[in-house]
Motif scaffolding. Sequence first.
Motif: not given
Length: 110
Positions: A28-39, A74-80
């Motif tokens: 029930s999971q997805i693997l995300v290639k993280i493109v951006a995160t924030a600190i 790290g807690t936030v992300f965007s990716g594919i």
Amino acid sequence: MKTVICTKYGPLEVLQLQEVSKPIPKDSQILVKIVATAINSGDARIRSLDVKGIFKVIMRFALGFSKPRSLILGTVFSGIVESKGNKVSKFKVGDRVFGMTGFQFGTYTE
């Protein structure tokens, strides 16, 4: 894949770049290639355990006594979406996604 780990509480210099194996998503999971995160300031407080009084004890109970339980912060992300479990139907490989992991952390990685 490359990731930034935190093996102890402290200043920015406690972070280390390491190579780790790529996780395999569960059903029930997805693997995300993280493109951006924030600190943000919360991430810095967690890394350095920069809290006052009784909150320091509470944070150690919640996050780990001598070091963070989750070595990848790290807690936030965007990716594919790179891969998905066989019970995932809402997302497909290649979808662009963003989100927040909450106290599961893990976004300081590829």
